[in-house]
Design an enzyme around this catalytic site. Structure first.
Site, PDB file in Angstrom:
ATOM      1  CE1 TYR B  57      14.698  19.771 -85.166  1.00 51.19           C
ATOM      2  CE2 TYR B  57      12.442  19.062 -84.867  1.00 51.19           C
ATOM      3  CZ  TYR B  57      13.459  19.937 -84.586  1.00 51.19           C
ATOM      4  OH  TYR B  57      13.244  20.975 -83.708  1.00 51.19           O
ATOM      5  CB  CYS B 213      10.898  22.103 -70.469  1.00 51.66           C
ATOM      6  SG  CYS B 213       9.737  23.111 -71.411  1.00 51.66           S
ATOM      7  N   GLY B 216      18.071  19.734 -71.824  1.00 53.80           N
ATOM      8  CA  GLY B 216      18.832  18.626 -72.391  1.00 53.80           C
ATOM      9  C   GLY B 216      19.239  17.587 -71.361  1.00 53.80           C
ATOM     10  CG  ASN B 221      21.882  13.103 -67.519  1.00 55.13           C
ATOM     11  OD1 ASN B 221      21.516  12.209 -66.758  1.00 55.13           O
ATOM     12  ND2 ASN B 221      21.227  13.404 -68.634  1.00 55.13           N
ATOM     13  CB  SER B 267      10.247  11.650 -73.577  1.00 58.20           C
ATOM     14  OG  SER B 267      10.396  10.301 -73.171  1.00 58.20           O
TER      15      SER B 267
END
Lengths: 302, 302, 302
Positions: B57, B213, B216, B221, B267
């Site tokens: 990451y 979950c 994405g 969207n 988030s």
């Protein structure tokens, strides 16, 4: 007419007849209670002592129970299987709810007690999980099975339509072997022969119970290149083996599998049952079995 | 606001919070070191004590470490997960090399030591294999795990995105249970619910860690018949359950699975985290769960 | 020229050479008996002491036996594998019968005795089930294996082209480990790397035997976007590793798998065998292995 023998389903029992009558469509058969009792006795004379039912089969359990009540001595001559787990929801334009599965402990016990009440009996010989429930808490199912066994309401437990991983999961929580996985086996749907389901049952020495051996009648009523190939081949093998119908060849093909299936019949006509019984003594060679497999697939074995 | 409880991941531990913050995109969140520390403390106040990171990451481990350094007492209040195994290769017109996996003993130990250095901590609570490596020598992975445990650098070990056969292979070489398989679970990708991955984890009594979950963000969207069906259904269930957002329904659906998943959040907004926490107390019926499954599939259960 | 080492196939043996010559097309090679003997001796000089045959390979067993008879001292210097189970049926316009499998006890013993007779030897080092037989009664196969072992006709037993569930089923009936699953592994057919077959073998510590490493020559003779990607990549890796042919890269890629395959060669030209032997000392990096995998797939690793 040959006599249908009893076979042991798994290492700790039970013994079921090698052919089993399925009472799914008992309502459709429009028989009087006395006719239902006679039908059952005709099966017993053939050695077909095991009957298959399910909570979801509408009022077929109740109709079966009505017949049994006419001669209570019949109960001890037969083995009764039922199933739980499908919550059917009547659909209506305003109904948003869907049919679903429920394998909570409370639902299992309540469904089983309702089956016993409808059948008018004190005990099931075997109770099966009807469909794999994605929300199955295996510990809860095991607790329900333990409670039903302890209270004398069910003797043996099995499943239906389970994948190997689902079977392995549930078995891991039980101290006795699951006695069967009731799965579809026929010449049109050969998946369970190839995907490991029957391999697992043979490994565990548990007999499958084959449903839809006649593929819902597709071989008789539908048209496709596959069905055309199968019809020719089944007729050919019928001729070679001396079968008096291709139904006999169809059942003999299922019963030849080394996992040693017992097979469900779903017919309300005793002459058709006689026809299936004759399949048990049909001698089908390995080559004939593969010739039917090749007709189903449309290509040779690798 | 309810408090997120801790749950035991496998028979020999560890205890992780039922929701876990994933720091994959920490860099994108553009927070000052102090803001990152505040963000972490806000999670702790909610009971979300477990954090998920990975060597791949980018510099998110380093950014997380910077925040921790501002208040070293935080280390013992949280559980840190990291992962190893992906060798990303920067692509350039002349670069022929490809991203690949590496699970050699040396690579595992070196990746872990780099993660510890970036995070500024002495020990990981758990280290996961990030992706199944076709070249995984299970004995080498086991040797690396043993060495990292012995030297006090890692307490527990798990995997991510493994198939059942890969999980079984690696577990066969370890003397302690793998503590999780971190896998994708959402209403658009239901594969792991159906393919045996979650069955295996329930059988072994190991909790999955659910990633993506929210798929994405696809449900919010993107447009497709499936997403349209899902949106209607999720809104309907939100209304029925008193959820204040469909995000809560989405998480509650994942958390209801009997393999008892813990769920990753990804988030950077604490209000969104609050939103997810409310999912933990949502009462979703089995019928509602299946209604969402049916909306995802476009057909009823068999 | 390096020497091909012997490796142990499973926990209780046997030891086979890491490369194995497959005599499938011995008939096509049109060698005199003396030429066949010379060919075999040239393999022994390279350390390739294990030979692969099968009952279904037409008269290749007989041709191999003719060569052995010219120098009976060769028998103890080599390890002979054969296989049983395919009943090929010559097709003719009036022939309705199909090729099929037969793994009845009688068929296994008779096929093996015929192989011994054609080869002119008293014992096989290993006997493999050639193809999974849907009608495999695992107990019967086990009984046949026991009988062949007891009578000194076969030392070790294995399978070919088995799925994990078929392997697990047959292994459950045996008191010694199956010594291999001979399966296809190449850059075009990567299924067994991904579907659990090689995971199971690594878990059980049983070496696969890789057939069709060259994909039947497809990489050299066919055209497709995949083959075009593979050719470029294989050439590139050949250059980087100092391989003198892409065949070496192809074999090195198979042999690098952590399940530790031994590989079959199927060439009647000793210069080509030399070419393959050089693959054993090729140093291929993990990145190169994955670069070839990516070329095969046309997309990067996840």
């Amino acid at each position: 007419m040959s006599f249908v023998e009893k076979v042991v389903m798994a290492s700790e029992g039970p013994s079921f007849s090698k052919l089993i009558q399925g009472y799914w469509r008992l309502n459709d058969w429009r028989m009087s209670p006395q006719a239902r009792l006679t039908f059952l006795k005709q099966h017993l004379e053939l050695g077909i002592s095991t009957v298959d039912n399910a909570a979801i089969y509408g009022n077929s359990e109740m109709l079966f129970g009505e017949a049994l009540k006419l001669d209570p001595s019949m109960r001890d001559k037969i083995e009764i299987i039922s199933k739980f787990g499908i919550n059917g929801i009547a659909s209506s334009p305003n109904e948003k709810r869907v049919s679903h599965y429920d394998s909570s402990k409370a639902a299992i016990i309540s469904s089983t007690e309702n089956s016993l009440r409808r059948l008018g009996v004190e005990k099931l010989d075997a109770l099966l999980v009807h469909r794999p429930d994605f929300l199955m808490h295996a510990d809860q199912v095991a607790a329900a099975f333990y409670e039903l066994k302890r209270s004398g309401k069910v003797d043996h437990f099995g499943v239906s339509n389970f994948t190997p991983s689902q079977f392995s999961l549930l078995q891991s929580r039980l101290d006795k072997p699951l006695i069967t996985n009731q799965v579809e086996i026929n010449q049109i749907n050969t998946h369970n022969i190839e995907n490991g389901v029957l391999d697992q049952l043979q490994e565990y020495r548990v007999r499958p119970m084959a449903w839809s051996c006649l593929a819902g009648g597709a071989i008789f009523n539908e048209q496709s290149p596959q069905i055309s190939r199968l019809c020719s081949c089944l007729k050919e093998v019928a001729k070679e083996t001396g079968a008096t119908s291709i139904t006999q060849v169809i059942f003999a093909w299922v019963l030849k599998h080394p996992s040693k299936p017992v097979a469900l019949i779903g017919s309300g006509k005793i002459t058709r049952v006689h026809n299936v019984v004759a399949a048990l003594t049909l001698k089908m060679t390995t080559e004939q079995w593969y010739r039917i497999w090749v007709a189903s697939k449309g290509f040779p074995v690798p």
